[in-house]
Design a protein around this motif. Sequence first.
Motif, PDB file in Angstrom:
ATOM      1  N   ASN A  11       0.850  -1.192   0.000  1.00  0.00           N
ATOM      2  CA  ASN A  11       0.000   0.000   0.000  1.00  0.00           C
ATOM      3  C   ASN A  11       0.886   1.243   0.000  1.00  0.00           C
ATOM      4  O   ASN A  11       2.081   1.180   0.301  1.00  0.00           O
ATOM      5  N   TRP A  12       0.282   2.344  -0.362  1.00  0.00           N
ATOM      6  CA  TRP A  12       1.004   3.600  -0.541  1.00  0.00           C
ATOM      7  C   TRP A  12       1.710   4.032   0.735  1.00  0.00           C
ATOM      8  O   TRP A  12       2.874   4.420   0.703  1.00  0.00           O
ATOM      9  N   ALA A  16       5.622   4.283   0.043  1.00  0.00           N
ATOM     10  CA  ALA A  16       5.585   5.492  -0.790  1.00  0.00           C
ATOM     11  C   ALA A  16       6.968   5.895  -1.295  1.00  0.00           C
ATOM     12  O   ALA A  16       7.118   6.282  -2.454  1.00  0.00           O
ATOM     13  N   GLN A  20       7.642   6.190  -5.177  1.00  0.00           N
ATOM     14  CA  GLN A  20       7.941   7.521  -5.702  1.00  0.00           C
ATOM     15  C   GLN A  20       9.297   7.558  -6.396  1.00  0.00           C
ATOM     16  O   GLN A  20       9.437   8.201  -7.440  1.00  0.00           O
ATOM     17  N   TRP A  39       1.499  12.785  -9.600  1.00  0.00           N
ATOM     18  CA  TRP A  39       0.977  12.451  -8.268  1.00  0.00           C
ATOM     19  C   TRP A  39      -0.481  12.866  -8.187  1.00  0.00           C
ATOM     20  O   TRP A  39      -0.843  13.984  -8.525  1.00  0.00           O
ATOM     21  N   ASP A  43      -3.342   7.420  -5.656  1.00  0.00           N
ATOM     22  CA  ASP A  43      -2.274   6.614  -5.059  1.00  0.00           C
ATOM     23  C   ASP A  43      -2.687   6.014  -3.719  1.00  0.00           C
ATOM     24  O   ASP A  43      -2.436   4.846  -3.460  1.00  0.00           O
ATOM     25  N   HIS A  48      -0.693  -1.269  -4.878  1.00  0.00           N
ATOM     26  CA  HIS A  48       0.530  -1.075  -5.655  1.00  0.00           C
ATOM     27  C   HIS A  48       1.332  -2.359  -5.707  1.00  0.00           C
ATOM     28  O   HIS A  48       1.317  -3.154  -4.766  1.00  0.00           O
ATOM     29  N   ARG A  63       0.210   0.187 -10.386  1.00  0.00           N
ATOM     30  CA  ARG A  63      -0.879   0.325  -9.420  1.00  0.00           C
ATOM     31  C   ARG A  63      -2.180  -0.167 -10.028  1.00  0.00           C
ATOM     32  O   ARG A  63      -2.365  -0.156 -11.241  1.00  0.00           O
TER      33      ARG A  63
END
Length: 143
Positions: A11-12, A16, A20, A39, A43, A48, A63
């Motif tokens: 998960n984000w 992240a 990213q 972005w 998200d 993901h 995603r």
Amino acid sequence: MRCNHLVRMVNWEAEASALQDIRTTVFIQEQQVPVSLEWDEFDVISLHMLAFNNYGKPVGTARLLPDGHIGRMAVLKEWRGKGYGSAMMHQILNELRSRDMQKGLLNAQTSAVKFYEKFGFQAYGEEFVEAGIPHVKMNYFLK
């Protein structure tokens, strides 16, 4: 060297930074996608995928939105053509099946259409430009 193609669903919030880093390298730096377009609010609500090389380094991401849209698929340049994108796509399609979804949808860069066709995706509609890059809509009907 043999690639194991480890793909994890994440998960984000938890990943992240890795997500990213890959997307910044591929989309913003390499493909010149504007930061403001990369972005978005999707998200945090998406599932993901992170693909890892044999050394445990994240080398690819994608995603899956709750409605079955697949997006933000990216593999770092030096790891392309080694099966990481395919491993992520197999994982995504398995996830769609486990959710009893009827189809998967994506906006493919025209340069990647043949990649998605290998999995059974079919292009439809007119070509369009998104973030300065030609795309086409594609769908995949699950059995």
